[in-house]
Design a protein around this motif. Structure first.
Motif, PDB file in Angstrom:
ATOM      1  N   GLY A 125     -80.538 -69.562   3.430  1.00 46.92           N
ATOM      2  CA  GLY A 125     -80.516 -71.030   3.461  1.00 46.92           C
ATOM      3  C   GLY A 125     -79.184 -71.136   4.182  1.00 46.92           C
ATOM      4  N   VAL A 126     -78.761 -72.563   4.361  1.00 48.92           N
ATOM      5  CA  VAL A 126     -77.915 -73.281   4.999  1.00 48.92           C
ATOM      6  C   VAL A 126     -76.657 -72.754   4.408  1.00 48.92           C
ATOM      7  N   LYS A 149     -71.894 -66.332   4.974  1.00 51.92           N
ATOM      8  CA  LYS A 149     -71.976 -65.245   5.559  1.00 51.92           C
ATOM      9  C   LYS A 149     -71.274 -65.370   7.029  1.00 51.92           C
ATOM     10  N   LEU A 150     -71.343 -66.348   7.475  1.00 54.88           N
ATOM     11  CA  LEU A 150     -70.586 -66.459   9.133  1.00 54.88           C
ATOM     12  C   LEU A 150     -69.150 -67.006   8.825  1.00 54.88           C
ATOM     13  N   ALA A 151     -68.718 -67.408   7.587  1.00 52.98           N
ATOM     14  CA  ALA A 151     -67.343 -68.211   7.410  1.00 52.98           C
ATOM     15  C   ALA A 151     -67.224 -69.359   8.356  1.00 52.98           C
ATOM     16  N   GLU A 152     -68.318 -70.229   8.595  1.00 57.70           N
ATOM     17  CA  GLU A 152     -68.082 -71.264   9.535  1.00 57.70           C
ATOM     18  C   GLU A 152     -69.022 -72.491   9.141  1.00 57.70           C
ATOM     19  N   THR A 153     -68.420 -73.608   9.494  1.00 58.54           N
ATOM     20  CA  THR A 153     -69.199 -74.812   9.003  1.00 58.54           C
ATOM     21  C   THR A 153     -70.671 -74.859   9.731  1.00 58.54           C
ATOM     22  N   GLU A 174     -77.957 -81.650   6.017  1.00 60.16           N
ATOM     23  CA  GLU A 174     -77.026 -80.874   5.326  1.00 60.16           C
ATOM     24  C   GLU A 174     -75.826 -80.564   6.304  1.00 60.16           C
ATOM     25  N   ILE A 175     -74.786 -80.464   5.454  1.00 62.01           N
ATOM     26  CA  ILE A 175     -73.373 -79.923   6.043  1.00 62.01           C
ATOM     27  C   ILE A 175     -72.787 -79.042   5.003  1.00 62.01           C
ATOM     28  N   VAL A 176     -72.316 -77.807   5.306  1.00 62.28           N
ATOM     29  CA  VAL A 176     -71.980 -76.760   4.429  1.00 62.28           C
ATOM     30  C   VAL A 176     -70.713 -76.176   5.124  1.00 62.28           C
ATOM     31  N   VAL A 177     -69.413 -76.522   4.424  1.00 58.20           N
ATOM     32  CA  VAL A 177     -68.293 -76.066   4.952  1.00 58.20           C
ATOM     33  C   VAL A 177     -67.828 -75.075   4.025  1.00 58.20           C
ATOM     34  N   PRO A 178     -67.250 -73.738   4.541  1.00 60.74           N
ATOM     35  CA  PRO A 178     -66.936 -72.613   3.779  1.00 60.74           C
ATOM     36  C   PRO A 178     -65.422 -72.744   3.241  1.00 60.74           C
ATOM     37  N   LEU A 179     -65.359 -72.422   1.985  1.00 64.68           N
ATOM     38  CA  LEU A 179     -63.941 -72.317   1.399  1.00 64.68           C
ATOM     39  C   LEU A 179     -63.126 -71.070   1.629  1.00 64.68           C
ATOM     40  N   MET A 180     -62.311 -70.947   2.516  1.00 69.98           N
ATOM     41  CA  MET A 180     -61.552 -69.767   2.751  1.00 69.98           C
ATOM     42  C   MET A 180     -60.367 -69.873   2.185  1.00 69.98           C
ATOM     43  N   LYS A 181     -59.904 -69.024   1.435  1.00 71.79           N
ATOM     44  CA  LYS A 181     -58.356 -68.922   1.039  1.00 71.79           C
ATOM     45  C   LYS A 181     -57.744 -67.307   1.266  1.00 71.79           C
ATOM     46  N   ASN A 182     -56.813 -67.429   2.025  1.00 72.24           N
ATOM     47  CA  ASN A 182     -55.974 -66.090   2.420  1.00 72.24           C
ATOM     48  C   ASN A 182     -56.879 -65.127   3.255  1.00 72.24           C
ATOM     49  N   GLY A 183     -57.902 -65.928   4.095  1.00 72.74           N
ATOM     50  CA  GLY A 183     -58.897 -65.068   4.664  1.00 72.74           C
ATOM     51  C   GLY A 183     -60.113 -64.623   4.054  1.00 72.74           C
ATOM     52  N   LEU A 197     -68.526 -75.867   0.319  1.00 73.19           N
ATOM     53  CA  LEU A 197     -68.871 -77.142  -0.246  1.00 73.19           C
ATOM     54  C   LEU A 197     -70.181 -77.381   0.697  1.00 73.19           C
ATOM     55  N   ASP A 198     -71.067 -77.839  -0.211  1.00 71.56           N
ATOM     56  CA  ASP A 198     -72.661 -78.348   0.342  1.00 71.56           C
ATOM     57  C   ASP A 198     -72.581 -79.919  -0.096  1.00 71.56           C
ATOM     58  N   ILE A 199     -73.195 -80.493   1.085  1.00 71.85           N
ATOM     59  CA  ILE A 199     -73.570 -81.820   1.002  1.00 71.85           C
ATOM     60  C   ILE A 199     -74.982 -82.311   1.558  1.00 71.85           C
TER      61      ILE A 199
END
Length: 159
Positions: A82-83, A89-93, A115-124, A130-132
């Protein structure tokens, strides 16, 4: 402070305001669930023409439903599916103009069209996404992507 009437400027000015509101709302709070809950509520208040906004959190190599605003949703999403799973998996919006054309789209709500999905990355490291969703095709553009990525950058400091 959290009033839809406050968003009277340009889209860019309004995004700047909501990001400032997020930082003020998070200040002094370290509880992850509380902060994600307030972030989803703030975005739900701020964004128009959406039908779902929330978070999926990484747990044992899959995404698990976190705080959200909207109809009940899929609870678990495998990475790469899915999105949300693809973004994780890609670590990209990922911005999808028409979810019906996205290979492997997971339809939790049949009324969602974009839909837009933004990955939450902390310390790599990926901690979630975030899914909208929107009931309109082509709802999200480059400005939405840029500003939602900035929103996530601020949010991540409090997770």
């Amino acid at each position: 402070m959290f009033n839809v009437e406050a968003y009277k400027g340009t889209r860019e000015e309004n995004y700047t305001l909501v990001i400032k509101q997020l930082a003020a709302l998070m200040e002094g709070e370290s509880n992850r669930i509380a902060n994600l809950s307030n972030a989803s509520a703030l975005l739900n208040l701020f964004l128009d023409r959406i039908n779902w906004v929330g978070f999926y959190l990484l747990e044992d190599k899959e995404l698990v439903l976190g705080p959200f605003q909207g109809l009940p949703a899929c609870v678990r999403i495998p990475l790469g599916r899915g999105v949300c799973g693809t973004s994780a998996k890609l670590a990209e919006t990922i911005r999808v103009e028409d979810v019906n054309l996205f290979p492997g789209h997971i339809a939790c709500d049949a009324s969602s069209q974009s839909e837009i999905v933004v990955p939450l990355m902390k310390n790599g490291q990926l901690i979630g996404v975030l899914d909208i969703d929107s009931p309109e095709k082509n709802r999200f553009d480059e400005l939405d992507q840029q500003k939602l990525e900035e929103f996530v950058d601020v949010l991540i400091k409090f997770l």
